[in-house]
Every structure is written in C-alpha cells, then in structure tokens.
Motif scaffolding. Structure first.
Motif, mmCIF file in Angstrom:
data_model
loop_
_atom_site.group_PDB
_atom_site.id
_atom_site.type_symbol
_atom_site.label_atom_id
_atom_site.label_comp_id
_atom_site.label_asym_id
_atom_site.label_seq_id
_atom_site.Cartn_x
_atom_site.Cartn_y
_atom_site.Cartn_z
ATOM 1 N N HIS A 1 0.838 -1.205 0.000
ATOM 2 C CA HIS A 1 0.000 0.000 0.000
ATOM 3 C C HIS A 1 0.875 1.258 0.000
ATOM 4 O O HIS A 1 0.576 2.223 -0.715
ATOM 5 C CB HIS A 1 -0.921 0.006 1.220
ATOM 6 N N LEU A 2 1.921 1.241 0.793
ATOM 7 C CA LEU A 2 2.810 2.408 0.856
ATOM 8 C C LEU A 2 3.538 2.615 -0.475
ATOM 9 O O LEU A 2 3.707 3.747 -0.934
ATOM 10 C CB LEU A 2 3.819 2.256 1.992
ATOM 11 N N GLU A 3 3.960 1.520 -1.080
ATOM 12 C CA GLU A 3 4.622 1.611 -2.392
ATOM 13 C C GLU A 3 3.670 2.207 -3.428
ATOM 14 O O GLU A 3 4.076 3.005 -4.284
ATOM 15 C CB GLU A 3 5.090 0.230 -2.839
ATOM 16 N N ASP A 4 2.387 1.829 -3.346
ATOM 17 C CA ASP A 4 1.388 2.371 -4.273
ATOM 18 C C ASP A 4 1.245 3.884 -4.111
ATOM 19 O O ASP A 4 0.899 4.588 -5.059
ATOM 20 C CB ASP A 4 0.027 1.709 -4.042
ATOM 21 N N GLU A 5 1.501 4.373 -2.882
ATOM 22 C CA GLU A 5 1.396 5.805 -2.619
ATOM 23 C C GLU A 5 2.743 6.516 -2.770
ATOM 24 O O GLU A 5 2.845 7.722 -2.530
ATOM 25 C CB GLU A 5 0.838 6.029 -1.206
ATOM 26 N N GLY A 6 3.769 5.758 -3.162
ATOM 27 C CA GLY A 6 5.069 6.376 -3.412
ATOM 28 C C GLY A 6 5.933 6.538 -2.180
ATOM 29 O O GLY A 6 6.834 7.399 -2.158
ATOM 30 N N TYR A 7 5.700 5.749 -1.129
ATOM 31 C CA TYR A 7 6.452 5.880 0.115
ATOM 32 C C TYR A 7 7.061 4.544 0.534
ATOM 33 O O TYR A 7 6.646 3.474 0.073
ATOM 34 C CB TYR A 7 5.544 6.365 1.251
ATOM 35 N N THR A 8 8.029 4.632 1.453
ATOM 36 C CA THR A 8 8.509 3.473 2.197
ATOM 37 C C THR A 8 8.258 3.757 3.666
ATOM 38 O O THR A 8 8.076 4.914 4.071
ATOM 39 C CB THR A 8 10.013 3.231 1.980
ATOM 40 N N PHE A 9 8.257 2.716 4.473
ATOM 41 C CA PHE A 9 8.048 2.902 5.910
ATOM 42 C C PHE A 9 9.163 3.775 6.491
ATOM 43 O O PHE A 9 8.913 4.649 7.316
ATOM 44 C CB PHE A 9 8.015 1.548 6.623
ATOM 45 N N ARG A 10 10.396 3.551 6.060
ATOM 46 C CA ARG A 10 11.532 4.324 6.557
ATOM 47 C C ARG A 10 11.364 5.814 6.268
ATOM 48 O O ARG A 10 11.654 6.664 7.110
ATOM 49 C CB ARG A 10 12.824 3.795 5.936
ATOM 50 N N THR A 11 10.879 6.142 5.065
ATOM 51 C CA THR A 11 10.667 7.547 4.707
ATOM 52 C C THR A 11 9.659 8.201 5.639
ATOM 53 O O THR A 11 9.878 9.319 6.132
ATOM 54 C CB THR A 11 10.169 7.660 3.254
ATOM 55 N N LEU A 12 8.553 7.524 5.904
ATOM 56 C CA LEU A 12 7.516 8.084 6.781
ATOM 57 C C LEU A 12 8.022 8.195 8.210
ATOM 58 O O LEU A 12 7.737 9.182 8.905
ATOM 59 C CB LEU A 12 6.262 7.211 6.725
ATOM 60 N N LEU A 13 8.784 7.198 8.661
ATOM 61 C CA LEU A 13 9.359 7.247 10.003
ATOM 62 C C LEU A 13 10.253 8.474 10.154
ATOM 63 O O LEU A 13 10.163 9.227 11.133
ATOM 64 C CB LEU A 13 10.149 5.971 10.289
ATOM 65 N N ASN A 14 11.114 8.701 9.168
ATOM 66 C CA ASN A 14 12.015 9.851 9.213
ATOM 67 C C ASN A 14 11.245 11.172 9.179
ATOM 68 O O ASN A 14 11.628 12.133 9.861
ATOM 69 C CB ASN A 14 13.004 9.800 8.058
ATOM 70 N N GLN A 15 10.170 11.227 8.408
ATOM 71 C CA GLN A 15 9.369 12.446 8.345
ATOM 72 C C GLN A 15 8.783 12.789 9.709
ATOM 73 O O GLN A 15 8.815 13.948 10.143
ATOM 74 C CB GLN A 15 8.247 12.292 7.314
ATOM 75 N N VAL A 16 8.231 11.777 10.381
ATOM 76 C CA VAL A 16 7.629 12.006 11.699
ATOM 77 C C VAL A 16 8.706 12.369 12.718
ATOM 78 O O VAL A 16 8.532 13.276 13.540
ATOM 79 C CB VAL A 16 6.839 10.765 12.164
ATOM 80 N N GLN A 17 9.829 11.650 12.673
ATOM 81 C CA GLN A 17 10.921 11.946 13.599
ATOM 82 C C GLN A 17 11.422 13.377 13.427
ATOM 83 O O GLN A 17 11.645 14.094 14.400
ATOM 84 C CB GLN A 17 12.079 10.960 13.384
ATOM 85 N N MET A 18 11.581 13.806 12.175
ATOM 86 C CA MET A 18 12.073 15.155 11.917
ATOM 87 C C MET A 18 11.078 16.206 12.406
ATOM 88 O O MET A 18 11.464 17.185 13.054
ATOM 89 C CB MET A 18 12.342 15.353 10.430
ATOM 90 N N GLN A 19 9.796 16.000 12.110
ATOM 91 C CA GLN A 19 8.786 16.971 12.523
ATOM 92 C C GLN A 19 8.724 17.082 14.046
ATOM 93 O O GLN A 19 8.663 18.188 14.602
ATOM 94 C CB GLN A 19 7.422 16.578 11.974
ATOM 95 N N LYS A 20 8.742 15.940 14.729
ATOM 96 C CA LYS A 20 8.712 15.967 16.189
ATOM 97 C C LYS A 20 9.967 16.627 16.753
ATOM 98 O O LYS A 20 9.905 17.430 17.687
ATOM 99 C CB LYS A 20 8.570 14.537 16.736
ATOM 100 N N ALA A 21 11.113 16.296 16.173
ATOM 101 C CA ALA A 21 12.368 16.879 16.644
ATOM 102 C C ALA A 21 12.358 18.397 16.492
ATOM 103 O O ALA A 21 12.755 19.131 17.411
ATOM 104 C CB ALA A 21 13.544 16.275 15.881
ATOM 105 N N GLN A 22 11.913 18.879 15.340
ATOM 106 C CA GLN A 22 11.851 20.324 15.117
ATOM 107 C C GLN A 22 10.916 20.994 16.110
ATOM 108 O O GLN A 22 11.222 22.074 16.632
ATOM 109 C CB GLN A 22 11.404 20.605 13.684
ATOM 110 N N ASN A 23 9.778 20.366 16.391
ATOM 111 C CA ASN A 23 8.838 20.936 17.364
ATOM 112 C C ASN A 23 9.449 20.981 18.762
ATOM 113 O O ASN A 23 9.315 21.984 19.475
ATOM 114 C CB ASN A 23 7.546 20.120 17.387
ATOM 115 N N TYR A 24 10.109 19.904 19.171
ATOM 116 C CA TYR A 24 10.734 19.878 20.495
ATOM 117 C C TYR A 24 11.834 20.934 20.609
ATOM 118 O O TYR A 24 11.940 21.635 21.622
ATOM 119 C CB TYR A 24 11.330 18.498 20.775
#
Length: 335
Positions: free
Chosen positions: A268-291
């Motif tokens: 499903h993620l591949e169909d949407e153009g993503y990998t799990f690692r990419t999404l994990l990094n996106q969330v980690q970066m956003q949370k880190a920037q907020n903190y």
C-alpha cells in the motif's frame, strides 16, 4: 483518487490555460499541441501533478521566469469550489491560514503547507512541494499568490506581511516581484516562508455567515476523512507519532495496529510512493523540530522521544535531514 503519486485538482489547468488564452494562445490549440484531453481542464477531477508540467513548460518558453506571478493573476477563488467558499468565510487571516492548511489535500496532495508561531510576535506560513516538480520556483510563486489573492478578499484594505523568504535567487531585474511583494523579499532562501505580525493575523475581516461556514466546514471535513481513510501513509504516520517515545516504531508493530500484514502494508505504501523508513524519518524530523523550537528539553530527552538510542545518533540524523545541527536549529528558531 489514485494516491500513488502527488495529485492536484484539474482546475489548475484552467488557470494556466486562461492565462495563455489571454495572451494569444487559444486553449484548444495548446491542448492539441500537448496531447492533453480537452475534457480534463475544469473537470474538477484529480490528476497526477506531472501531467501539468508540459503545460507549464509551454508557458515558460513563451514568458520566462515571471510566468508564475503572471499566471496567478488569472486565478479565481471559485475554482477551489467549496474550499474556496469556506476560505472566504473566515473571520480573520489566522482562521484562513489554519483552514487552508487543513483542507489543502482536497485541492492538491502535492503541496505542503505549515502555519505556526515563529516567535511571540509573529506567525509564519511555509509552502513547498512534497516532491520536486518541473519549474518548481515558478509554480510555488503561483500557489503563494493564489492563496494571497484569496486572503486579501477577506478585508476591504487587504493584508500586509512582514517579509517573504524566497527560494528564488535574486533576479537581475526585481521589478516584477517588487510590484507584487514590495521590498520585503529575502532572496535565495532554502524554503518559501511568509511572516505576519500577530496583530495582522487576528485583525477582523468583513462580517461572515458563520452558520453557512460551519455547514461547509463539516462537509469538507467528511470529504477529508474519506480521503484519509484510503490513505495508508497518513495512517502509518499517525501510528508512528503515537509510538515514538513509548516503544520502537517498527513496520511490524504498525502493521499489527492497522490489522494488516507487513507485506500488504508495504505494498500500500509503495502504491502511494512511500517506504516505511521515509515516513518514520518524516515524523521523527517533525517531532524533533517541534521539540527544539517549542521546549527546553535536552538533546538526550529529545533523542529518546524521537526513537533514537543516543543523542549522537539523533544529531547525525537531524543534520542529514535539515543540513543543520540540533543546537544550531534551536538557536536560530528559539522563541
């Protein structure tokens, strides 16, 4: 809507074609030359953003680097349908910016908007494409100006911004941009960010019918929920955000929470153009920037809350994501 690639509502075709036709390039001839179906523009259907690139290249070849700001002159709020109606029913600029960030996926899944507090006196709006597109700078200018055009309809005197950080290198002749943005542009920046004073964003607009606005907002929220219910990348990011700081966010654990097999989730993620690692990094970066921006937590605490085993690993990842160390990012963005 097929979510495998970034999509936009087809009315964007109408904006560019209206501009070209005004300048002597008939719509039917342009579409025929580019092999684009004449039924697509104005159909209000979603289409891959890449399909619009040929039309942009055609316009760019005719009009050059100012094409983005020229195209924006031909934008009309009704092209956004119910989203446009809702945005014209906002009681101030703050509400307008929050709503456009919330409902932008109903217009385009290719555009990323982020509205946030910059410091105790200012707010900021960041705009970018989620993926690199052809003529990205010109198209960012067009998107920014279309939104700004709608916002200025809310108040009889319009609104003012403090400054605009622009990704475009400073042109030799800045006159076309000065005529629109004034002398408040900082050129050659990594992202497009526009800043407002708190006084300006909370200034009351003309009277609005809040009852009708609420009905429209509820309907759009239902549409947004239906969109997200089919969007596995959104679901995965929510699960990752809930897991970080409590336990390790792994593909296996997220798949379990979504009641789906690892392989099906990956597909499903591949169909949407993503990998799990990419999404994990996106969330980690956003949370880190907020903190870093909003708290005084130590790097050790932030590294744990964002799923890293040590501050050094966190710092290396953060530098890879942003090009800056966590310490430097905090110093620059501190409130």
């Amino acid at each position: 809507m097929n979510s495998s690639t970034p999509q936009s509502i087809s009315n964007w075709f109408e904006v560019v074609l209206r501009f070209l036709e005004t300048h002597g390039y008939p719509k039917d001839i342009v579409l025929a030359q580019l092999g684009i179906s004449p039924e697509l523009p104005g159909s209000a259907k979603f289409f891959p953003v890449s399909q619009l690139s040929e039309l942009w290249l055609y316009a760019y070849e005719k009009f050059g680097t100012t094409v983005g700001i020229m195209v924006a002159e031909h934008f009309k709020p009704h092209l956004f349908s119910d989203v446009g109606l809702l945005l014209q029913s906002c009681k101030n600029l703050d509400e307008f910016l929050k709503r456009i960030c919330q409902f932008i996926p109903l217009i385009s899944t290719a555009i990323y908007l982020e509205y946030a507090e910059h410091n105790s006196n200012e707010k900021k709006l960041k705009i970018k494409f989620k993926e690199i597109v052809t003529l990205q700078v010109e198209r960012l200018e067009m998107c920014l100006l279309c939104g700004w055009k709608m916002a200025n309809l809310l108040h009889e005197t319009g609104f003012n911004f403090l400054r605009l950080e622009h990704v475009r290198p400073r042109p030799l002749d800045i006159t076309p941009w000065v005529n629109i943005f004034g002398h408040h542009v900082i050129w050659g920046q990594p992202e497009v960010v526009i800043y407002f004073s708190n006084e300006e964003v909370y200034r009351q607009t003309k009277p609005v019918n809040e009852t009708i606005a609420k009905v429209i907002e509820n309907e759009l929220s239902l549409k947004l929920n239906r969109l997200y219910s089919k969007n596995y990348s959104h679901k995965v990011k929510n699960e990752i955000a809930n897991l970080l700081g409590q336990q390790q966010a792994t593909l296996n654990l997220v798949a379990q929470k979504l009641n789906i097999s690892n392989r099906s989730l990956q597909r499903h993620l591949e169909d949407e153009g993503y990998t799990f690692r990419t999404l994990l990094n996106q969330v980690q970066m956003q949370k880190a920037q907020n903190y870093l921006h909003q708290t005084n937590l130590s790097l050790f605490e932030i590294s744990l809350l964002t799923g890293f085993s040590s501050p050094s690993n966190f710092s290396l990842a953060f530098k890879r994501w942003t090009g800056k160390t966590p310490g430097y990012y905090r110093e620059v963005h501190k409130i």
